[in-house]
Design an enzyme around this catalytic site. Structure first.
Site, PDB file in Angstrom:
ATOM      1  N   PRO A 177      20.528   1.595  -0.694  1.00  0.00           N
ATOM      2  CA  PRO A 177      19.928   2.842  -0.215  1.00  0.00           C
ATOM      3  C   PRO A 177      19.195   3.591  -1.320  1.00  0.00           C
ATOM      4  O   PRO A 177      18.296   4.366  -1.056  1.00  0.00           O
ATOM      5  CB  PRO A 177      21.129   3.656   0.276  1.00  0.00           C
ATOM      6  CG  PRO A 177      22.201   2.652   0.521  1.00  0.00           C
ATOM      7  CD  PRO A 177      21.979   1.550  -0.473  1.00  0.00           C
ATOM      8  N   HIS A 205      14.484  15.669   0.189  1.00  0.00           N
ATOM      9  CA  HIS A 205      13.441  14.651   0.031  1.00  0.00           C
ATOM     10  C   HIS A 205      12.083  15.203   0.450  1.00  0.00           C
ATOM     11  O   HIS A 205      11.994  16.237   1.103  1.00  0.00           O
ATOM     12  CB  HIS A 205      13.767  13.410   0.868  1.00  0.00           C
ATOM     13  CG  HIS A 205      14.826  12.529   0.262  1.00  0.00           C
ATOM     14  ND1 HIS A 205      16.172  12.826   0.345  1.00  0.00           N
ATOM     15  CD2 HIS A 205      14.742  11.380  -0.446  1.00  0.00           C
ATOM     16  CE1 HIS A 205      16.865  11.882  -0.284  1.00  0.00           C
ATOM     17  NE2 HIS A 205      16.016  10.999  -0.771  1.00  0.00           N
ATOM     18  N   LYS A 233       9.568  11.503   4.603  1.00  0.00           N
ATOM     19  CA  LYS A 233      10.719  10.613   4.810  1.00  0.00           C
ATOM     20  C   LYS A 233      11.097  10.599   6.282  1.00  0.00           C
ATOM     21  O   LYS A 233      11.159  11.659   6.924  1.00  0.00           O
ATOM     22  CB  LYS A 233      11.897  11.082   3.954  1.00  0.00           C
ATOM     23  CG  LYS A 233      13.101  10.141   3.995  1.00  0.00           C
ATOM     24  CD  LYS A 233      14.106  10.518   2.933  1.00  0.00           C
ATOM     25  CE  LYS A 233      15.360   9.655   3.018  1.00  0.00           C
ATOM     26  NZ  LYS A 233      15.072   8.218   2.835  1.00  0.00           N
ATOM     27  N   ARG A 241       0.827  -1.222   0.000  1.00  0.00           N
ATOM     28  CA  ARG A 241       0.000   0.000   0.000  1.00  0.00           C
ATOM     29  C   ARG A 241       0.854   1.262   0.000  1.00  0.00           C
ATOM     30  O   ARG A 241       0.347   2.356  -0.223  1.00  0.00           O
ATOM     31  CB  ARG A 241      -0.933   0.010   1.222  1.00  0.00           C
ATOM     32  CG  ARG A 241      -2.043  -1.022   1.165  1.00  0.00           C
ATOM     33  CD  ARG A 241      -2.935  -0.967   2.406  1.00  0.00           C
ATOM     34  NE  ARG A 241      -2.201  -1.289   3.625  1.00  0.00           N
ATOM     35  CZ  ARG A 241      -1.926  -0.417   4.592  1.00  0.00           C
ATOM     36  NH1 ARG A 241      -2.333   0.843   4.496  1.00  0.00           N
ATOM     37  NH2 ARG A 241      -1.252  -0.789   5.667  1.00  0.00           N
ATOM     38  N   GLY A 242       2.154   1.119   0.275  1.00  0.00           N
ATOM     39  CA  GLY A 242       3.047   2.280   0.286  1.00  0.00           C
ATOM     40  C   GLY A 242       3.302   2.784  -1.123  1.00  0.00           C
ATOM     41  O   GLY A 242       3.026   2.093  -2.111  1.00  0.00           O
TER      42      GLY A 242
END
EC number: 1.17.1.8
Length: 266
Positions: free
Chosen positions: A126, A155, A159, A12-13
């Site tokens: 990363p 970002h 985050k 769902r992210g």
């Protein structure tokens, strides 16, 4: 060609849902299951906005890995959850591809040992954007000749970790070529705490968090009469999927942990 059976954690992210789309479009990938802290026992097509796929959802990763025939786990969640998922996958003989930044050195060492003990591949990156990886490699080369350098990473404001895993990784890579030195005036004083950002081996790292941003980093070098800026921008999450796809295919032939996408680029 045999298809690769994949479990995706965090469907769902924003990153997870992009990975679901990527896997479902790829003819050599098969989406076997999803891990989600909600919706246990449901299927992906029960969720609003999810693709119409009859794929089971589990909230317990160990139960998922025991019940589903899976080759690879794609985890694009958050550091704490991602670490537990990765550990559980390695113990079950499933190869993790992890895009969660924010792991500690101790956590990476523990996962490295687990992968070695089980003789199984694992990739932790990363940043999965190929351009970002090239930016890090170019910065590593430049740091040998221009050791005065600062990192500015920007970002989106959702985050969780700062500085980003990409910024930390960039600083680590530059340490391999850069002459260690403190930068700025020796009597420099922060009038407001944090004004100079974080600092590692003399390199300052600045984190910006704003709505409207995605993932951006510039590495600024300075020398007598000149500056050099190496910059990368990801404007949407599709930019990360080529790296995820490459990692899924590559992890199948690895027998240990690889940290950083640059280590699997030819």
């Amino acid at each position: 060609m045999m298809s690769i059976n994949i479990v995706i954690a965090g469907p769902r992210g924003k990153m997870g849902s992009e990975a679901v789309q990527m896997v479902s479009r790829n003819k050599t990938f098969e989406l076997a299951a999803c891990i989600d802290r909600k919706n246990n026992g449901q299927t992906l097509n029960d969720l609003d906005g999810a693709p119409d796929l009859d794929v089971p959802i589990f909230d317990d990763p160990e139960q998922c890995f025991q019940k589903v025939d899976a080759d690879v786990l794609i985890d694009l969640t958050v550091p704490g959850t991602g670490f537990e998922h990765t550990k559980a996958a390695l113990l079950q003989g499933i190869r993790p591809v992890v895009g969660t930044s924010g792991f500690t050195n101790d956590q990476i060492t523990e996962l490295e040992n687990l992968a070695a003990q089980n003789n199984i591949g694992c990739i932790i990156a990363p940043n999965f954007a190929v351009g970002a990886v090239l930016m890090m490699q170019f910065a590593k080369t430049a740091a040998k000749y221009l050791p005065d350098v600062e990192i500015i990473e920007k970002h989106h404001d959702q985050k969780l970790d700062a500085p980003s895993g990409t910024a930390v990784k960039t600083a680590q890579m530059m340490q391999e070529t850069r002459e260690s030195k403190q930068q700025g005036h020796p009597d420099e004083k922060e009038v407001m705490d944090g004004a100079r950002g974080a600092e590692t081996d003399g390199v300052h790292i600045h984190s910006v968090r704003l709505p409207g941003l995605m993932a951006h980093q510039e590495v600024d070098f300075g020398g007598p009469g000149q500056t050099l800026t190496i910059k990368h921008d990801s404007y949407n999450r599709a930019s990360f999927m080529e790296g995820v796809k490459l990692s899924v295919n590559t992890v199948m032939s690895l027998n240990g942990l690889v940290y950083g996408l640059e280590n699997i680029l030819e």
